[in-house]
Scaffold this active site. Structure first.
Site, mmCIF file in Angstrom:
data_model
loop_
_atom_site.group_PDB
_atom_site.id
_atom_site.type_symbol
_atom_site.label_atom_id
_atom_site.label_comp_id
_atom_site.label_asym_id
_atom_site.label_seq_id
_atom_site.Cartn_x
_atom_site.Cartn_y
_atom_site.Cartn_z
ATOM 1 N N TYR A 136 1.135 -1.504 0.023
ATOM 2 C CA TYR A 136 -0.034 -0.181 -0.099
ATOM 3 C C TYR A 136 0.655 0.927 0.171
ATOM 4 O O TYR A 136 0.001 2.071 -1.150
ATOM 5 C CB TYR A 136 -1.065 -0.193 0.905
ATOM 6 C CG TYR A 136 -1.999 -0.617 1.162
ATOM 7 C CD1 TYR A 136 -3.254 -0.098 0.871
ATOM 8 C CD2 TYR A 136 -2.601 -2.372 1.091
ATOM 9 C CE1 TYR A 136 -3.731 -1.102 0.030
ATOM 10 C CE2 TYR A 136 -3.589 -2.815 1.231
ATOM 11 C CZ TYR A 136 -4.646 -2.513 0.644
ATOM 12 O OH TYR A 136 -5.311 -3.277 0.406
ATOM 13 N N ILE A 137 2.090 1.075 0.839
ATOM 14 C CA ILE A 137 3.146 2.940 0.524
ATOM 15 C C ILE A 137 3.685 2.816 -0.576
ATOM 16 O O ILE A 137 4.054 3.090 -1.081
ATOM 17 C CB ILE A 137 3.471 2.502 1.791
ATOM 18 C CG1 ILE A 137 2.300 2.688 3.720
ATOM 19 C CG2 ILE A 137 4.468 3.897 1.804
ATOM 20 C CD1 ILE A 137 1.488 3.332 3.034
ATOM 21 N N ASP B 276 9.552 -6.730 -4.229
ATOM 22 C CA ASP B 276 8.631 -7.549 -3.801
ATOM 23 C C ASP B 276 8.863 -9.266 -3.511
ATOM 24 O O ASP B 276 8.823 -9.757 -5.017
ATOM 25 C CB ASP B 276 7.173 -7.418 -4.517
ATOM 26 C CG ASP B 276 5.857 -7.467 -3.408
ATOM 27 O OD1 ASP B 276 5.714 -6.724 -2.632
ATOM 28 O OD2 ASP B 276 5.966 -8.345 -2.554
ATOM 29 N N LYS C 24 6.066 8.385 15.006
ATOM 30 C CA LYS C 24 4.840 7.903 13.724
ATOM 31 C C LYS C 24 4.497 6.917 14.395
ATOM 32 O O LYS C 24 2.775 7.230 14.832
ATOM 33 C CB LYS C 24 6.408 7.198 12.227
ATOM 34 C CG LYS C 24 5.703 5.249 12.248
ATOM 35 C CD LYS C 24 4.645 6.088 10.762
ATOM 36 C CE LYS C 24 3.196 5.441 10.112
ATOM 37 N NZ LYS C 24 2.957 6.259 9.397
ATOM 38 N N ARG D 64 -4.106 8.542 18.175
ATOM 39 C CA ARG D 64 -5.351 8.650 17.095
ATOM 40 C C ARG D 64 -5.916 6.990 18.292
ATOM 41 O O ARG D 64 -7.435 7.107 18.194
ATOM 42 C CB ARG D 64 -5.290 8.566 15.530
ATOM 43 C CG ARG D 64 -6.335 8.220 14.933
ATOM 44 C CD ARG D 64 -6.059 9.025 14.293
ATOM 45 N NE ARG D 64 -7.799 9.037 13.220
ATOM 46 C CZ ARG D 64 -8.091 9.724 11.847
ATOM 47 N NH1 ARG D 64 -8.378 10.718 13.013
ATOM 48 N NH2 ARG D 64 -8.959 9.580 11.375
ATOM 49 N N HIS E 45 -17.016 23.481 21.847
ATOM 50 C CA HIS E 45 -15.435 23.934 22.523
ATOM 51 C C HIS E 45 -14.553 24.292 21.319
ATOM 52 O O HIS E 45 -14.199 23.362 20.706
ATOM 53 C CB HIS E 45 -15.428 22.946 23.970
ATOM 54 C CG HIS E 45 -14.468 23.535 24.749
ATOM 55 N ND1 HIS E 45 -12.763 23.788 24.012
ATOM 56 C CD2 HIS E 45 -14.390 23.880 25.774
ATOM 57 C CE1 HIS E 45 -12.144 24.648 24.813
ATOM 58 N NE2 HIS E 45 -12.541 24.472 26.115
ATOM 59 N N ARG F 154 -11.589 23.843 22.145
ATOM 60 C CA ARG F 154 -10.238 22.996 22.146
ATOM 61 C C ARG F 154 -10.662 21.961 22.250
ATOM 62 O O ARG F 154 -9.191 20.979 22.706
ATOM 63 C CB ARG F 154 -9.275 23.690 23.385
ATOM 64 C CG ARG F 154 -8.515 24.766 22.624
ATOM 65 C CD ARG F 154 -7.717 24.819 24.205
ATOM 66 N NE ARG F 154 -8.816 25.588 24.861
ATOM 67 C CZ ARG F 154 -9.076 26.930 25.303
ATOM 68 N NH1 ARG F 154 -9.372 28.101 24.226
ATOM 69 N NH2 ARG F 154 -9.848 27.263 25.815
ATOM 70 N N CYS G 155 -2.224 -0.347 10.517
ATOM 71 C CA CYS G 155 -1.234 0.813 11.853
ATOM 72 C C CYS G 155 -1.942 1.178 12.538
ATOM 73 O O CYS G 155 -1.095 0.451 13.418
ATOM 74 C CB CYS G 155 -1.801 1.987 10.530
ATOM 75 S SG CYS G 155 -1.261 1.592 8.957
ATOM 76 N N LYS H 119 -12.390 0.581 7.737
ATOM 77 C CA LYS H 119 -12.720 1.764 7.489
ATOM 78 C C LYS H 119 -14.001 2.686 6.062
ATOM 79 O O LYS H 119 -13.259 1.342 5.288
ATOM 80 C CB LYS H 119 -12.058 3.395 7.859
ATOM 81 C CG LYS H 119 -10.962 2.973 6.499
ATOM 82 C CD LYS H 119 -9.684 4.015 6.731
ATOM 83 C CE LYS H 119 -9.499 4.912 6.371
ATOM 84 N NZ LYS H 119 -8.040 5.748 6.801
#
Ligand code: SAJ
Length: 439
Positions: free
Chosen positions: A13-14, A33, A215, A222, A253, A255, A269, A326
């Site tokens: 993917y990267i 690969d 990283k 998250r 709010h 913040r 990840c 996702k």
């Protein structure tokens, strides 16, 4: 230094988007690969990954004549490693009675070993794979120095994390800021010059261990933020509050920015990387550890919710919408949706799953429906697990004609309460403890 040829190891993917982008910007690239299927597919003009715009970029890179593919590295001016760093499937670490997952660094180790015979004075080696702190100094450097060349003296060595979001990889690759950590300042400078070929965002030089930590800090932050949102969803149900309304009000709010609860955290990840900190220092990471546990526990919370909606699960027919980790991606790795399906089956339910981005997915133990209609037709309950745009756009009155189900559970706050109610459904939402229906 002047790089004309790059050997890029790992075309996932990267790696594939990054290698192709270098080629499109005029560098000669050998994409490597170890999986012959990947190389065959690319050599035949295909791609093995779904990512918006990727097919076009790979095709253009091939047409430019600047990229070729092989299963073994060869000599180059620069070597970039972008191989997976998953966790070990069968081994766990333990600290004070609590177990944690361990990083599997075997792909980084073998990719680095494969470079050694080709390493020459003046070369640049960059590790991009997300890795535990000190990997560049303690794992990669000693392997490369088997060549009798010294890192930072005879060749440049860097760690530079990828930070691109699946679904927006090609754009973020170019526009995001990039951190380049060198084992010496000269190494960082060499890495910076190479990425400047296409990166438009700021390129910041630092040392390799800082870059590694940056990283993992990003993805861990998250994960912890999603964990608190998930914990809020449980609290809201206890207190009879609608968590989605409460979050949107709290986020007024200046913040505060609470993320969204859901069926859990997936992907290769965010559900993996925080464990790298825990493994490196379990005595210092109780918060990170427990955030992982909260997110890994969220599929159980969803199953409890479905059970409440149906009374019991034994022999109940459930249509599960979405298996990806996702919205709007085809990636099923570490997906909480698949975990929910497995848990429902263990509780005795018959689940038919539908994943529009992978209709031909072959998942052990999961009954994949042949179409959306086939998934919902005989269901007692429809369970929405992923906020795919396609599901968001469903028209409840049309769905009602295609299914005998009159109960739906929305785990991602995708569906409009009034329209589902008006179409005759009883709608349950994650983070809201009362069903919403017309009567
Ligand atoms: N999720 C929630 N609630 C939210 C946001 C996400 O439950 O409010 C879930 C998603 O559904 C998914 C998981 O979290 O299951 C992770 O999705 P994501 O979109 O947050 O992140 P990834 O894994 O696709 O990509 C992340 C990104 N990292 C950060 O945003 C800090 C990306 O920039 C990284 O390059 C990528 O990890 C990576 O390769 O490390």
């Amino acid at each position: 230094m002047n790089v004309q040829k790059i050997c890029f190891i790992g075309l996932g993917y990267i790696g594939l988007p990054t290698a192709s982008t270098f080629a499109m910007h005029g560098l000669k690239v050998l994409g490597v690969d170890i999986n012959p299927h990947v190389i065959n597919t690319l050599n035949k003009g295909g791609i093995h990954i779904h990512e918006p715009g990727l097919r076009d970029v790979v095709t253009k890179a091939i047409q430019s004549g600047n990229i070729s593919f092989a299963t073994q590295p060869e000599g180059a001016d620069a070597f970039i490693i972008a191989v997976p760093t998953p966790f070990k499937k069968d081994e766990r670490g333990e600290y004070q009675g609590e177990t944690y997952k361990l990083a599997d660094m075997s792909a980084v180790t073998s990719a680095t070993e494969a470079i050694v015979p080709h390493l020459r004075p003046g070369n640049l080696v960059i590790l991009e794979s997300t890795s535990p702190p000190l990997t560049t100094l303690d794992l990669v450097k000693p392997i490369l120095e088997r060549s009798r060349l010294k890192a930072g003296v005879d060749f440049y060595l860097c760690y530079s994390p990828e930070r691109v979001l699946p679904g927006q990889i090609l754009q973020e690759l170019i526009e995001n800021a990039r951190v380049v950590g060198g084992v010496t300042p000269e190494s960082a400078k060499a890495g910076r010059d190479l990425y400047a070929t296409f990166v438009k965002g700021e390129i910041i030089e630092t040392d390799s261990t800082t870059a590694e930590m940056v990283k993992i800090m990003e993805n861990t932050t998250r994960d912890v933020n999603i964990a608190i949102a998930n914990e809020f969803s449980r609290l809201a149900e206890k207190f009879g509050v609608d968590v989605w309304e409460a979050i949107s009000l709290a986020n007024r709010h200046p913040r505060i920015n609470i993320l969204s609860p859901g069926p859990g955290v997936g992907g290769h990840c965010i559900s993996v990387d925080p464990w790298f900190f825990v493994e490196a220092a379990p005595e210092l990471t109780p918060l990170i550890y427990h955030a992982r546990k909260v997110n890994d526990g969220q599929p159980h919370f969803v199953v409890k919710k479905v059970k409440q909606a149906l009374g019991n699960l034994k022999n109940k027919k459930i249509a599960a919408l979405g298996l990806a980790y996702k919205p709007d991606v085809d990636d099923l790795r570490e997906s909480p949706a698949t975990e929910v399906v497995h848990l429902l089956q263990q509780a005795g339910a018959h689940v038919k799953a539908w994943e529009p981005f992978k209709p031909d997915a072959d998942m052990k133990g999961i009954d994949i429906a042949t179409s959306f209609d086939a998934a919902i037709q005989d269901a007692d309950l429809i369970l929405l697990l992923v906020k795919h745009t396609e599901f968001k756009n469903l028209i409840p009155t049309e769905v009602a004609l295609k299914t005998k189900a009159r109960i739906v559970v929305d785990c991602v706050n995708s569906w409009n309460v009034a329209s589902w109610k008006n179409a005759g459904f009883k709608l349950h939402r994650l983070g809201v403890n009362k069903p919403e229906s017309k009567n």
